[in-house]
Design a protein around this motif. Sequence first.
Motif, PDB file in Angstrom:
ATOM      1  N   TYR A  35       0.828  -1.216   0.000  1.00 49.60           N
ATOM      2  CA  TYR A  35       0.000   0.000   0.000  1.00 49.60           C
ATOM      3  C   TYR A  35       0.862   1.266   0.000  1.00 49.60           C
ATOM      4  O   TYR A  35       0.389   2.338  -0.396  1.00 49.60           O
ATOM      5  N   GLN A  36       2.110   1.151   0.441  1.00 51.06           N
ATOM      6  CA  GLN A  36       2.980   2.335   0.428  1.00 51.06           C
ATOM      7  C   GLN A  36       3.353   2.747  -1.001  1.00 51.06           C
ATOM      8  O   GLN A  36       3.680   3.912  -1.238  1.00 51.06           O
ATOM      9  N   HIS A  37       3.291   1.812  -1.963  1.00 48.36           N
ATOM     10  CA  HIS A  37       3.433   2.211  -3.370  1.00 48.36           C
ATOM     11  C   HIS A  37       2.300   3.157  -3.755  1.00 48.36           C
ATOM     12  O   HIS A  37       2.504   4.129  -4.491  1.00 48.36           O
ATOM     13  N   ASP A  38       1.103   2.875  -3.248  1.00 51.01           N
ATOM     14  CA  ASP A  38      -0.040   3.748  -3.508  1.00 51.01           C
ATOM     15  C   ASP A  38       0.181   5.114  -2.867  1.00 51.01           C
ATOM     16  O   ASP A  38      -0.093   6.157  -3.468  1.00 51.01           O
ATOM     17  N   VAL A  39       0.673   5.104  -1.623  1.00 51.77           N
ATOM     18  CA  VAL A  39       0.935   6.362  -0.918  1.00 51.77           C
ATOM     19  C   VAL A  39       1.928   7.215  -1.694  1.00 51.77           C
ATOM     20  O   VAL A  39       1.720   8.424  -1.882  1.00 51.77           O
ATOM     21  N   ARG A  40       2.995   6.589  -2.167  1.00 50.49           N
ATOM     22  CA  ARG A  40       4.019   7.372  -2.888  1.00 50.49           C
ATOM     23  C   ARG A  40       3.455   7.932  -4.192  1.00 50.49           C
ATOM     24  O   ARG A  40       3.792   9.055  -4.592  1.00 50.49           O
ATOM     25  N   ALA A  41       2.590   7.161  -4.872  1.00 55.91           N
ATOM     26  CA  ALA A  41       1.968   7.672  -6.099  1.00 55.91           C
ATOM     27  C   ALA A  41       1.079   8.866  -5.789  1.00 55.91           C
ATOM     28  O   ALA A  41       1.046   9.854  -6.541  1.00 55.91           O
ATOM     29  N   VAL A  42       0.358   8.818  -4.672  1.00 56.21           N
ATOM     30  CA  VAL A  42      -0.501   9.931  -4.265  1.00 56.21           C
ATOM     31  C   VAL A  42       0.348  11.157  -3.932  1.00 56.21           C
ATOM     32  O   VAL A  42       0.026  12.288  -4.334  1.00 56.21           O
ATOM     33  N   ILE A  43       1.437  10.967  -3.206  1.00 59.46           N
ATOM     34  CA  ILE A  43       2.316  12.089  -2.865  1.00 59.46           C
ATOM     35  C   ILE A  43       2.898  12.719  -4.125  1.00 59.46           C
ATOM     36  O   ILE A  43       2.963  13.953  -4.257  1.00 59.46           O
ATOM     37  N   ASP A  44       3.300  11.879  -5.081  1.00 64.19           N
ATOM     38  CA  ASP A  44       3.858  12.410  -6.336  1.00 64.19           C
ATOM     39  C   ASP A  44       2.823  13.255  -7.080  1.00 64.19           C
ATOM     40  O   ASP A  44       3.152  14.336  -7.600  1.00 64.19           O
ATOM     41  N   ARG A 100       2.316   3.865   8.916  1.00 62.34           N
ATOM     42  CA  ARG A 100       3.589   3.579   8.253  1.00 62.34           C
ATOM     43  C   ARG A 100       4.009   4.755   7.382  1.00 62.34           C
ATOM     44  O   ARG A 100       5.205   5.084   7.300  1.00 62.34           O
ATOM     45  N   ALA A 101       3.045   5.411   6.721  1.00 61.45           N
ATOM     46  CA  ALA A 101       3.380   6.559   5.879  1.00 61.45           C
ATOM     47  C   ALA A 101       3.977   7.697   6.702  1.00 61.45           C
ATOM     48  O   ALA A 101       4.932   8.366   6.270  1.00 61.45           O
ATOM     49  N   VAL A 102       3.429   7.937   7.884  1.00 61.62           N
ATOM     50  CA  VAL A 102       3.977   8.974   8.763  1.00 61.62           C
ATOM     51  C   VAL A 102       5.417   8.623   9.139  1.00 61.62           C
ATOM     52  O   VAL A 102       6.303   9.494   9.149  1.00 61.62           O
ATOM     53  N   VAL A 103       5.662   7.363   9.440  1.00 65.53           N
ATOM     54  CA  VAL A 103       7.005   6.922   9.823  1.00 65.53           C
ATOM     55  C   VAL A 103       7.985   7.034   8.656  1.00 65.53           C
ATOM     56  O   VAL A 103       9.127   7.496   8.820  1.00 65.53           O
ATOM     57  N   GLU A 104       7.533   6.655   7.443  1.00 67.30           N
ATOM     58  CA  GLU A 104       8.467   6.505   6.323  1.00 67.30           C
ATOM     59  C   GLU A 104       8.530   7.696   5.373  1.00 67.30           C
ATOM     60  O   GLU A 104       9.566   7.923   4.744  1.00 67.30           O
ATOM     61  N   GLN A 105       7.446   8.456   5.227  1.00 67.63           N
ATOM     62  CA  GLN A 105       7.403   9.474   4.183  1.00 67.63           C
ATOM     63  C   GLN A 105       7.914  10.838   4.649  1.00 67.63           C
ATOM     64  O   GLN A 105       8.493  11.581   3.859  1.00 67.63           O
ATOM     65  N   GLY A 106       7.646  11.209   5.878  1.00 73.14           N
ATOM     66  CA  GLY A 106       8.184  12.449   6.425  1.00 73.14           C
ATOM     67  C   GLY A 106       7.651  13.717   5.794  1.00 73.14           C
ATOM     68  O   GLY A 106       8.337  14.746   5.807  1.00 73.14           O
ATOM     69  N   CYS A 107       6.432  13.697   5.252  1.00 69.16           N
ATOM     70  CA  CYS A 107       5.910  14.882   4.560  1.00 69.16           C
ATOM     71  C   CYS A 107       4.671  15.470   5.224  1.00 69.16           C
ATOM     72  O   CYS A 107       4.081  16.414   4.696  1.00 69.16           O
ATOM     73  N   PHE A 108       4.272  14.945   6.386  1.00 70.44           N
ATOM     74  CA  PHE A 108       3.048  15.401   7.028  1.00 70.44           C
ATOM     75  C   PHE A 108       3.371  16.208   8.278  1.00 70.44           C
ATOM     76  O   PHE A 108       4.120  15.761   9.150  1.00 70.44           O
TER      77      PHE A 108
END
Length: 315
Positions: free
Chosen positions: A103-112, A137-145
């Motif tokens: 699902y983090q592939h989906d998160v990264r596509a949304v962020i892009d 997990r997105a909060v832990v790994e993406q660092g954009c929020f």
Amino acid sequence: MELSPAPFFEDVAGGPAGGAAHWLQTTDGPRIRMAHWRPQGDASGTVFMFPGRTEYIEKYGSTAAEFAQRGFAMLAVDWRGQGLADRLLDNPRIGHVDRFPDYQHDVRAVIDLATQLDLPKPWYVIGHSMGGAIGFRAVVEQGCFAACAFTGPMWGIFFTPVMKPLSRLTAYWGTALGLGERTPPTTSLESYVLSQPFKDNMLTRDPAMFKMMQDQLTGHPDLSLGAPSNRWLREALSECAWLMDQPAPDTPCLTFLGSHEQIVDRKAIRARMANWPNGTLVEIPDGEHEVLMEAPDVRGPVLDQLAAHFLSHQS
């Protein structure tokens, strides 16, 4: 990246004017869908709405309207395997994922895409139910929020004492024996809101919201989803165990939990929030699983608290 318009059912979404949906291609293959809305005038930031299992963009049109009134842009996503995103099994009624971190592939596509669309910053995230596990997990790994919030997050799954051992046996041994694409015993391929009467439902105490969900799926059956696969259940249980082992991130957090929650594990939510130094847990008396789909006298104050939480963390 060239924008690819996607279907968007405005007739049932009830979102603010000007909403638009796009297809997104993830790096590992599945195509997903994202919609976004902007308020009139300048925005105080963008709320990333991460829905739960079986959910879809249109369900959160009314939430987008509420945030627009409070000065926020909002986006929502159809995760792989649900909504109009690519379904992952031959039977499209079964919710499935190969690995939960996919699902983090989906998160990264949304962020892009949010970056390409120049959606207003700061960015915030709300994770509901399964979206709460993805969002953590997105909060832990993406660092954009700049701040995060959760409603009935799936940091553990609730089982009755009778069903707990059977569900775990099915999830782990069923998958190991090649039955990962089958559904657990006692589950149904019918949508919950179409097969369950309002009385005694586990989602909301507001009949108007329950009818809205029914009307959305009756009007657009392709959005409907039934039971998860055994593999999805195994992956979800493993992900919940992983996230409960993680230290709380520094990101400010506000979490809502209905006192009548019967879908996710209340004990896990309380334990997680008790160890989140910059976190607050709010329990909603008589609330069910979906506090954003409760009656206006419950939903309104929740949205006010979310807006205030985000505004207090704009740096």
